[in-house]
Scaffold this active site. Sequence first.
Site, PDB file in Angstrom:
ATOM      1  N   ILE A  13     -51.771  33.634  29.973  1.00  0.00           N
ATOM      2  CA  ILE A  13     -51.825  32.232  29.538  1.00  0.00           C
ATOM      3  C   ILE A  13     -50.515  31.861  28.848  1.00  0.00           C
ATOM      4  CG2 ILE A  13     -53.141  30.512  28.232  1.00  0.00           C
ATOM      5  CD1 ILE A  13     -55.559  32.437  28.450  1.00  0.00           C
ATOM      6  N   LEU A  34     -44.836  43.380  24.969  1.00  0.00           N
ATOM      7  CA  LEU A  34     -44.907  43.824  26.363  1.00  0.00           C
ATOM      8  C   LEU A  34     -45.923  44.949  26.576  1.00  0.00           C
ATOM      9  CD1 LEU A  34     -41.151  43.624  27.478  1.00  0.00           C
ATOM     10  CD2 LEU A  34     -42.973  41.956  27.835  1.00  0.00           C
ATOM     11  N   PHE A  73     -50.789  33.630  21.109  1.00  0.00           N
ATOM     12  CA  PHE A  73     -51.603  34.097  22.239  1.00  0.00           C
ATOM     13  C   PHE A  73     -51.809  35.611  22.230  1.00  0.00           C
ATOM     14  CE2 PHE A  73     -49.609  30.192  23.661  1.00  0.00           C
ATOM     15  CZ  PHE A  73     -50.581  29.572  24.431  1.00  0.00           C
ATOM     16  N   ALA A  74     -51.048  36.317  21.382  1.00  0.00           N
ATOM     17  CA  ALA A  74     -51.001  37.779  21.515  1.00  0.00           C
ATOM     18  C   ALA A  74     -52.300  38.412  21.035  1.00  0.00           C
ATOM     19  CB  ALA A  74     -49.835  38.328  20.714  1.00  0.00           C
ATOM     20  N   THR A 117     -61.687  32.082  21.105  1.00  0.00           N
ATOM     21  CA  THR A 117     -62.494  32.356  22.299  1.00  0.00           C
ATOM     22  C   THR A 117     -63.961  31.945  22.118  1.00  0.00           C
ATOM     23  OG1 THR A 117     -63.450  34.182  23.567  1.00  0.00           O
ATOM     24  CG2 THR A 117     -62.710  34.714  21.378  1.00  0.00           C
ATOM     25  N   TYR A 141     -64.393  42.282  20.256  1.00  0.00           N
ATOM     26  CA  TYR A 141     -63.363  41.302  20.604  1.00  0.00           C
ATOM     27  C   TYR A 141     -63.671  39.966  19.930  1.00  0.00           C
ATOM     28  CZ  TYR A 141     -61.069  37.702  23.388  1.00  0.00           C
ATOM     29  OH  TYR A 141     -60.361  36.594  23.772  1.00  0.00           O
TER      30      TYR A 141
END
Length: 341
Positions: A13, A34, A73-74, A117, A141
């Site tokens: 995203i 990464l 976003f990480a 989320t 999560y």
Amino acid sequence: MTSVLVVGGAGYIGSHMVRMLGQEGFEVTVLDNLSRGHRDAVQSAEFVRGDLLNPSELKALFQRKRFQAVLHFAALCYVGESVTAPREYFRNNLVGSLNLVDAMLDAGIRQLIFSSTCATYGNPVTIPLTEEHSQFPINPYGRSKLMIEQFLADYGVAYGMRSILLRYFNAAGCDPQGGLGERHEPETHLVPLILREARRVRDGGDPAETELTLFGNDFPTPDGSCIRDYIHVHDLCSAHLAALLRLSEVGEGGVEAFNLGNGQGFSVLEVISAARRLTGMDIRYRIGPRRAGDPAQLVGSAVKARRVLGWEPRFHRLEEILETAWRWHGSAPPESNMEIV
Ligand code: UDP
């Protein structure tokens, strides 16, 4: 020119967001470790390799560059993996976010867009889920993301931090302009796995030797498979643009939450059927046990995002979303060549 930091901008995203921000005239810097992202997905921004678990790297970046806002976003984002490796989830997601936000405050940056989320809601009591629905996540999560939402609210009161919490439903699809797609390794998400199977069959694989598994066919849903609300990645990104504008307009500290979904649910079996129609391939599946941490149904109401942010999603139909994904997955290089940098 407004300068923004996109943390996790090399991911699925995030990389779509970076492209859109660039097209909208923002000056974009990407910070990514990464671990799951891809360096080559960041084409039009300064790239900084760094880890949220290393506060000195954050401090150095904020000393070197001035940002008006941060888009975060990480995160590790696999429900199943979070059940078996909660330690990684709380460390990366929760501790990483604390480090980021503390470094922002130290640098005097108070505008944050946080990728949250629908997994923070847990098992829905009412469908579609609104932002006011109770939040009792049923997997680590979701819990890691909820804890971040909670500390951001406290930071709003105490330190004037202004955060917009965007609660994503199931992100899917690829950049309609091409060139960017969904690449996770390992891949666990439904849409790419279905299309990977379609591709295998298209390339001569035996449909009977399917690599696709349906995780549970005994959920309390009409066809027994889980229902999710699929939202195109492009639409998710356009909501972030609207949220950035709102952050710059709202003066005081606090949090505001918005659901980002299509308001329509599709079962896993319906997604498989739609992919069969789209690709013309004989996509088969094996039936496996339920995956730990999966609620039967997650469908969101995005009425608030439309009303308050003026958000207008472009991709309403599942077929359209799958079509952009198939353009990518049907033509992307084979897995072995998709090196993770
Ligand atoms: N799913 C499945 N087989 C797979 C991957 C996913 O049946 O190989 C199901 C999963 O159990 C869930 C839905 O597809 O009900 C969407 O899963 P995904 O991992 O894409 O997103 P999530 O809802 O976990 O964020």
